[in-house]
Write an enzyme that holds these catalytic residues in place. Structure first.
Site, PDB file in Angstrom:
ATOM      1  N   GLY A  83       2.326  -5.781  -7.893  1.00  9.21           N
ATOM      2  CA  GLY A  83       1.728  -5.437  -9.183  1.00  9.21           C
ATOM      3  C   GLY A  83       2.789  -4.795 -10.064  1.00  9.21           C
ATOM      4  N   SER A  84       2.993  -3.486  -9.901  1.00  7.59           N
ATOM      5  CA  SER A  84       4.018  -2.782 -10.681  1.00  7.59           C
ATOM      6  C   SER A  84       5.407  -3.310 -10.356  1.00  7.59           C
ATOM      7  CB  SER A  84       3.954  -1.274 -10.394  1.00  7.59           C
ATOM      8  OG  SER A  84       2.754  -0.744 -10.908  1.00  7.59           O
ATOM      9  N   GLY A 136       3.231  -8.157 -25.264  1.00  8.73           N
ATOM     10  CA  GLY A 136       1.877  -7.990 -24.718  1.00  8.73           C
ATOM     11  C   GLY A 136       1.430  -6.541 -24.782  1.00  8.73           C
ATOM     12  N   ARG A 166     -27.726  13.951 -34.628  1.00  9.65           N
ATOM     13  CA  ARG A 166     -28.349  14.669 -33.517  1.00  9.65           C
ATOM     14  C   ARG A 166     -28.431  16.165 -33.839  1.00  9.65           C
ATOM     15  NH1 ARG A 166     -31.418  14.807 -28.880  1.00  9.65           N
ATOM     16  NH2 ARG A 166     -30.530  16.252 -27.364  1.00  9.65           N
ATOM     17  N   GLU A 170      -0.902  -4.824 -17.915  1.00 11.14           N
ATOM     18  CA  GLU A 170       0.363  -5.016 -18.660  1.00 11.14           C
ATOM     19  C   GLU A 170       1.305  -3.806 -18.507  1.00 11.14           C
ATOM     20  OE1 GLU A 170       0.442  -7.377 -22.079  1.00 11.14           O
ATOM     21  OE2 GLU A 170      -1.521  -8.277 -21.689  1.00 11.14           O
TER      22      GLU A 170
END
Ligand code: CAA
Length: 393
Positions: A144-145, A256, A282, A377
């Site tokens: 992954g990383s 990205g 509210r 990303e």
């Protein structure tokens, strides 16, 4: 010593006001988002329905060829245009937002930048028109990383390459028509310099869509495994040199990351707008809760951090449009915008109290969607790694 560093006019424009063209793209993205995404996003999320209608309409509006040159059917716009558009889209639907971002920044952009004339002519018009949706396949179950530790292998054969391996967490996997796949071309070669980048159409023999992930947030976007068994890719579909793929992957991720930082801006703004409205309506202890500093100061911080994040994102996008090296700035934009977005989502749920913990209010969805901006990303700590490496250079 030189004089004071005065930014040129275009820099000032990019930082402090939007040009007419940038305002036009913002307005058309806002119109699209309020018409198509606002009424449907919560249902798509609940039912985990891929936003096909949103993607079709995005294609019709020219949003799938944003940074693709006009000669290939795109809009020929820049990263700043894309960032502005993505904030608007993600204001209402982060699932549609990531689908559009990945398609433009991780698929169309590298083909536009690194593709041969033949590759651009064959793929870009079909991507820009929406005939094909793009997917970016870098991550694997065990890498992954540490993306360069991928195990997918491309073996040389007559006229091309044969790929074997598994890709994981692939955005738009179920709906993509073109997969940009990274694979090791030289198993004995130096890490990071032994990767190729391959363009593979859906339906290629041996390419299969694997497990679809069930996710905490961005539930309407599709996230799948991609299985590659003896997939033949002809030489004409290798992007760049067969050893250049990792550089293409990382350069592409710079862009990205601007897209995901813009996604964070959109979710952040949604948290702010909904919380501001709720706090003014509210009432507790005989007055709107906005009158309590504990609430008003949260909103003040949310608004300030949103503007700070937007400046970082727009600066990174503008630098990339100037073709300046901006890896550090892209990582800074993603790091800050995604963390600020998560702080805003946390406060938005807190301001809404019990109501914010239910699906009746959209902040529940924003809170879930915000988490991913710090993960995909390049996770938050990978952005810090990239930034710190540049500081020490
Ligand atoms: N642009 C161009 N080249 C670059 C670059 C950049 N931004 N960054 C590095 N490079 C070059 C380096 O100069 C180096 O080249 P040389 O060997 O010629 O010197 C080469 O690329 C390798 O760089 P590193 O040595 O820095 O590589 P590394 O193995 O140490 O990894 C890393 C660096 C920053 C940790 C990188 O692996 C990384 O970004 N990891 C995170 C992966 C990631 O973001 N994955 C996201 C998956 S995609 C996704 O989520 C999409 C989706 O669907 C939503």
């Amino acid at each position: 010593m030189g004089g004071p560093c005065v930014p040129s006019l275009p820099v000032m424009e990019a930082l402090f006001s939007l040009s007419e063209e940038h305002q036009m793209i913002r307005d058309s993205a806002r119109e699209y988002a309020e018409r198509i995404l606002k009424p449907n996003a919560a249902r798509w999320d609940r039912e985990e329905t891929f936003p096909e209608e949103a993607v079709r309409e995005a294609a019709a509006s020219g949003f799938l060829g944003l940074t693709t040159d006009e000669e290939y059917g795109g809009a020929g716009l820049g990263n700043l245009h894309a960032a502005i558009l993505l904030e608007e889209v993600n204001r209402w639907c982060a699932s549609t937002g990531v689908t559009i971002s990945v398609h433009n920044s991780l698929v169309c952009s590298p083909i536009q930048k690194w593709g041969t004339e033949d590759q651009k002519a064959r793929w870009l018009p079909r991507l820009a028109s929406g005939e094909l949706l793009g997917a970016y396949c870098l991550t694997e179950p065990q890498s992954g990383s540490d993306a360069a530790a991928m195990k997918t292998v491309a073996k040389r054969t007559d006229g091309g390459w044969v790929l074997n391996g598994t890709k994981a967490w692939i955005t738009s996997g179920t709906h993509a028509g073109l997969f940009v796949v990274y694979a090791i071309t030289d198993p004995g070669g130096r890490k990071g310099r032994n990767v190729g980048c391959f363009l593979i159409p859906a339906g290629a023999p041996g390419l299969e869509i694997g497990k679809k992930e069930e996710k905490l947030g961005i539930r309407a976007s599709s996230t799948t495994e991609i299985l590659l068994q003896e997939v033949f890719v002809p030489d004409e579909d290798v992007l760049g040199d067969p050893g250049q793929g990792f550089k293409i992957a990382l350069d592409t991720l710079d862009g990205g990351r601007i897209g995901i930082a813009s996604q964070a801006l959109g979710i952040h703004r949604a948290c702010l707008e909904d919380s501001l409205k709720y706090a003014q309506e509210r009432e507790q202890f005989g007055q709107p809760i906005f009158r309590f500093q504990a609430i008003a100061w949260k909103l003040a911080d949310m608004a300030t951090e949103l503007e700070a994040a937007r400046l970082l994102v727009h600066r990174a996008a503008w630098l990339r449009d100037q073709r300046a090296r901006c890896t550090k700035e892209c990582s800074m934009a993603k790091l800050f915008a995604s963390q600020a977005c998560n702080r805003a989502a946390q406060d938005a749920v807190q301001i809404h109290g019990g109501a914010g913990y239910t699906t009746e209010f959209e902040v529940e969805r924003y809170y879930r969607d915000a988490r991913i901006t710090e993960i995909y990303e390049g996770a938050t700590d990978i952005q810090r790694l990239v930034i710190s490496r540049h500081l020490a250079q």
